[in-house]
Design a protein around this motif. Structure first.
Motif, PDB file in Angstrom:
ATOM      1  N   VAL A 142      13.385 -17.358  18.789  1.00 42.85           N
ATOM      2  CA  VAL A 142      14.179 -16.936  17.617  1.00 42.85           C
ATOM      3  C   VAL A 142      15.670 -17.121  17.908  1.00 42.85           C
ATOM      4  N   CYS A 143      16.086 -16.727  19.120  1.00 47.33           N
ATOM      5  CA  CYS A 143      17.509 -16.853  19.480  1.00 47.33           C
ATOM      6  C   CYS A 143      17.939 -18.325  19.530  1.00 47.33           C
ATOM      7  N   ASP A 184       4.358  -8.649  27.239  1.00 45.15           N
ATOM      8  CA  ASP A 184       5.803  -8.865  27.386  1.00 45.15           C
ATOM      9  C   ASP A 184       6.161 -10.342  27.426  1.00 45.15           C
ATOM     10  N   LEU A 240      25.399 -25.317  11.046  1.00 42.44           N
ATOM     11  CA  LEU A 240      26.183 -24.901   9.870  1.00 42.44           C
ATOM     12  C   LEU A 240      27.681 -25.125  10.101  1.00 42.44           C
ATOM     13  N   ILE A 288       8.765 -15.254  22.157  1.00 48.68           N
ATOM     14  CA  ILE A 288       9.101 -15.305  20.714  1.00 48.68           C
ATOM     15  C   ILE A 288      10.582 -14.988  20.507  1.00 48.68           C
ATOM     16  N   LEU A 289      11.058 -13.969  21.229  1.00 46.84           N
ATOM     17  CA  LEU A 289      12.467 -13.564  21.076  1.00 46.84           C
ATOM     18  C   LEU A 289      13.405 -14.698  21.500  1.00 46.84           C
ATOM     19  N   PHE A 299       6.146 -11.633  23.939  1.00 51.78           N
ATOM     20  CA  PHE A 299       7.281 -11.053  23.186  1.00 51.78           C
ATOM     21  C   PHE A 299       8.592 -11.759  23.552  1.00 51.78           C
ATOM     22  N   SER A 339      20.975 -23.053  14.359  1.00 56.37           N
ATOM     23  CA  SER A 339      21.333 -22.999  12.926  1.00 56.37           C
ATOM     24  C   SER A 339      22.827 -22.727  12.741  1.00 56.37           C
ATOM     25  N   VAL A 340      23.382 -21.871  13.613  1.00 58.09           N
ATOM     26  CA  VAL A 340      24.823 -21.575  13.518  1.00 58.09           C
ATOM     27  C   VAL A 340      25.643 -22.829  13.858  1.00 58.09           C
ATOM     28  N   GLY A 356      18.173 -19.594  16.058  1.00 55.25           N
ATOM     29  CA  GLY A 356      19.354 -18.972  15.425  1.00 55.25           C
ATOM     30  C   GLY A 356      20.652 -19.638  15.857  1.00 55.25           C
ATOM     31  N   VAL A 357      20.799 -19.864  17.153  1.00 58.71           N
ATOM     32  CA  VAL A 357      22.035 -20.485  17.668  1.00 58.71           C
ATOM     33  C   VAL A 357      22.162 -21.919  17.135  1.00 58.71           C
TER      34      VAL A 357
END
Lengths: 317, 45
Positions: free
Chosen positions: B13-14, B3, B24, B9-10, B6, B20-21, B17-18
């Motif tokens: 990724v978040c 866990d 952009l 990694i999660l 996991f 990158s937003v 992702g944030v």
């Protein structure tokens, strides 16, 4: 089984972020990409393409006998008219009166470029003596009045105020009333004027720019508004004909006919196009530099008007 | 997968992702500031 669920969740979250970024890029980012040169983006015109006394320049070159000397008026003006007034300088100013460092004119250069807003500020502040522009905005006139300056406007040529859309827009013609309806918000979709079932994004320019001032005059007091739904539709904008056709030359936009008349040079000259307006040589009333009168008299002569016409604008007569 | 790994990694990724937003959106705003009416119309369908 737990491992598959964990990997699936990680992949799902990754895919969601990627999908969101791709959607934002395609819907918003892509439409703002400006593929013109950095100089064009910064100044709205490539100064180096239209320099006076440069054999590779795109200006109209006339070797006039009427050379100015002594106290040379500093000349400035609008981006759309820069090739014209650079042509004036080339014809009647001494070649050592202009210095350009590759990006900007030197402070002591007789030719300057600050576009419409900057040029009107310069004439009031005294850093320019003659500016070549469309008519001033209300704010620009107020700024002059606040500073005790009265501006003298001498018409020196004519140009069409045009409306532009994407080349794929099936609409080719609008009436004057339809344009006013679009910009007032009464007409929201292209289908109401013979086009596709898409919202209209009615674009405006910066306050004080020559074309925004012309647009305010065209609307004649009717308030303009830009609908948020238009962001998802297809756009309409406005400019001056030669700036669109002769300077920017973007083949992905087209000019619209107004009341069935296309803004061609012939229709500007015969004034059948409904929105033909003058542009001006503007100077401070009472300025006693005799070269200002000499310059403007020359601009109004056949030689000066020839430069106006050969640069792509309509002369006065 | 443990866990702890996991969730690590999660979270990564978040965060990516944030970022990158945000990048952009900032890039889009920078383009918007410099975009001319003519380029904007040319880029629209």
């Amino acid at each position: 089984m737990k491992l598959i669920k964990q990997i699936s969740l990680i992949l799902f979250v990754t895919a969601m972020f990627a999908a969101f970024d791709i959607a934002v890029y395609n819907i918003f980012t892509k439409r703002y990409i400006n593929d013109t040169s950095p100089e064009m983006q910064a100044k709205s015109i490539e100064l180096s393409k239209y320099l006076p006394f440069d054999e590779n320049s795109g200006i109209v070159k006339t070797d006039s006998a009427a050379k100015l000397s002594g106290d040379l008026p500093v000349i400035d003006g609008a981006a759309a008219l820069y090739p014209v007034f650079s042509g004036f300088v080339n014809a009647v100013y001494p070649s050592d009166s202009v210095s350009f460092d590759g990006e900007n004119f030197a402070p002591d250069s007789a030719l300057q470029f600050h576009n419409t807003r900057g040029a009107y500020a310069a004439i009031v502040d005294g850093t320019a003596d003659v500016v070549i522009c469309a008519a001033p905005s209300k704010e620009q006139l107020e700024y002059a009045e606040q500073n005790g300056v009265e501006l003298e406007l001498v018409p020196i040529g004519r140009e069409a105020f045009v409306f532009i859309v994407n080349k794929n827009n099936p609409v080719d013609d609008l009436t004057v009333e339809q344009v006013r309806g679009i910009y007032s918000g009464d007409i929201e979709k292209w289908s109401e004027v013979g086009g596709e079932n898409r919202y209209i994004d009615a674009l405006q320019r910066n306050e004080g720019s020559g074309s925004q001032t012309a647009m305010l005059s065209f609307m004649d007091g009717i308030p303009m508004k830009r609908s948020l739904t238009g962001l998802f539709g297809s756009a309409i904008g406005f400019s001056f004909r030669y700036y669109v056709e002769g300077i920017v030359e973007n083949s992905d936009v087209k000019m619209l006919s107004l009341n069935g008349v296309y803004p061609s040079p012939e229709n500007i000259a015969n004034e059948s196009y409904p929105l033909v307006s003058s542009f001006y040589a503007v100077y401070r009333k009472g300025d006693d530099n005799p070269n200002i009168t000499a310059l403007i008299d020359w601009i109004l002569s056949d030689e000066g008007q020839g430069i106006v016409e050969k640069s792509g604008y309509a002369p006065l007569k | 997968m443990k866990d702890k790994v996991f969730y690590g990694i999660l979270t990564a990724v978040c965060v990516v992702g944030v970022i990158s937003v945000i990048a952009l959106v900032a890039y889009t705003y920078a383009l918007y500031s410099d975009c001319s009416i003519i380029s904007y119309i040319a880029n629209r369908g």
